[in-house]
Every structure is written in structure tokens, then in C-alpha cells.
Scaffold this motif. Structure first.
Motif, PDB file in Angstrom:
ATOM      1  N   PRO A   8       0.788  -1.129  -0.089  1.00  0.00           N
ATOM      2  CA  PRO A   8       0.054  -0.035   0.051  1.00  0.00           C
ATOM      3  C   PRO A   8       0.793   1.149   0.028  1.00  0.00           C
ATOM      4  O   PRO A   8       0.486   2.160  -0.706  1.00  0.00           O
ATOM      5  CB  PRO A   8      -0.690  -0.188   1.202  1.00  0.00           C
ATOM      6  N   PHE A   9       1.992   1.275   0.648  1.00  0.00           N
ATOM      7  CA  PHE A   9       2.699   2.479   0.739  1.00  0.00           C
ATOM      8  C   PHE A   9       3.199   2.719  -0.445  1.00  0.00           C
ATOM      9  O   PHE A   9       3.316   4.062  -1.154  1.00  0.00           O
ATOM     10  CB  PHE A   9       3.976   2.289   1.739  1.00  0.00           C
TER      11      PHE A   9
ATOM     12  N   LEU B  51       2.062   1.859  -3.642  1.00  0.00           N
ATOM     13  CA  LEU B  51       1.091   2.335  -4.545  1.00  0.00           C
ATOM     14  C   LEU B  51       0.467   3.817  -4.082  1.00  0.00           C
ATOM     15  O   LEU B  51       0.579   4.585  -5.204  1.00  0.00           O
ATOM     16  CB  LEU B  51      -0.097   1.448  -4.428  1.00  0.00           C
ATOM     17  N   ILE B  52       0.449   4.052  -2.676  1.00  0.00           N
ATOM     18  CA  ILE B  52       0.343   5.457  -2.523  1.00  0.00           C
ATOM     19  C   ILE B  52       1.279   6.441  -2.959  1.00  0.00           C
ATOM     20  O   ILE B  52       0.839   7.463  -3.649  1.00  0.00           O
ATOM     21  CB  ILE B  52      -0.021   5.539  -1.243  1.00  0.00           C
ATOM     22  N   SER B  53       2.216   6.043  -2.868  1.00  0.00           N
ATOM     23  CA  SER B  53       3.721   6.816  -3.295  1.00  0.00           C
ATOM     24  C   SER B  53       3.545   7.130  -4.639  1.00  0.00           C
ATOM     25  O   SER B  53       3.807   8.309  -4.907  1.00  0.00           O
ATOM     26  CB  SER B  53       4.738   6.315  -2.772  1.00  0.00           C
TER      27      SER B  53
ATOM     28  N   GLY C   8       1.028   7.152  -6.596  1.00  0.00           N
ATOM     29  CA  GLY C   8      -0.031   7.805  -6.911  1.00  0.00           C
ATOM     30  C   GLY C   8       0.149   9.082  -6.735  1.00  0.00           C
ATOM     31  O   GLY C   8      -0.218  10.019  -7.604  1.00  0.00           O
ATOM     32  N   ILE C   9       0.797   9.542  -5.636  1.00  0.00           N
ATOM     33  CA  ILE C   9       1.243  11.026  -5.507  1.00  0.00           C
ATOM     34  C   ILE C   9       2.072  11.496  -6.371  1.00  0.00           C
ATOM     35  O   ILE C   9       1.975  12.698  -6.803  1.00  0.00           O
ATOM     36  CB  ILE C   9       1.529  10.909  -3.960  1.00  0.00           C
TER      37      ILE C   9
END
Length: 98
Positions: A78-79, A81-83, A85-86
Motif C-alpha cells: 500500500p505504501f 502504490l500510494i507513493s 499515485g502521489i
């Protein structure tokens, strides 16, 4: 040969060679990430975007290596993928390309 065909030829050729190597070795995961990274890097380098080419290859290589050493996906996935995306959102907002 026009520029668009040359672009597709370079990135597509690298992608096909990479898929062929993956078929021969059976190293599908995370090997496909390395192949995608090389094809993306070739595309960026063709457009003389060398920093983006290096970043595309390094990101695909890093993610592939994370999976190759069996890092627990539930912790780091998750970290990651979130990174990503940002990074995509900020790049599109801050450096709007025409």
C-alpha cells in the motif's frame, strides 16, 4: 520512417525481446517489471527525456527487486502504490505537459 513509427519500433522491440527472454527463462515475476522499465526508459530516452528514462527504469527495477526478495506485500504494497499515485498526481499538476 516517421517519428511515431520509430518510437513504437524502439519501445516495442525492447518489450518483445524482453518477453522472449522471460519465456526462455521462466522468470515472469518480477521479470515483467524489468521489461516494462526498459521499454519505458527507451521511450523516454527516444524523446530526449533522460531524467525520466532513468527514473522509469530505477522505479521498475526497485519494485521488481522488492518483490524478488519477498518483502511482505501487506506491509509495503500500500505504501508503494500510494507513493506512486502521489508522484503521478503531483507531476501532472505541477509540471503540466502539453
Amino acid at each position: 520512417m516517421n517519428k511515431e513509427r520509430a518510437e513504437l519500433g524502439i519501445a516495442g522491440g525492447i518489450f518483445l525481446i524482453g518477453i522472449g527472454v522471460l519465456i526462455m527463462t521462466g522468470f515472469w515475476w518480477p521479470g515483467i517489471l524489468f521489461v516494462i522499465g526498459l521499454a519505458l526508459a527507451a521511450d523516454h530516452a527516444f524523446h530526449r527525456r533522460y531524467v525520466q528514462a532513468l527514473m522509469a527504469f530505477v522505479v521498475c527495477l526497485a519494485v521488481g527487486l522488492i518483490f524478488a526478495i519477498n518483502v511482505p506485500w501487506k506491509i509495503y504494497g500500500p505504501f508503494i502504490l500510494i507513493s506512486f499515485g502521489i508522484v503521478v498526481l503531483t507531476r501532472n499538476v505541477l509540471f503540466k505537459q502539453s
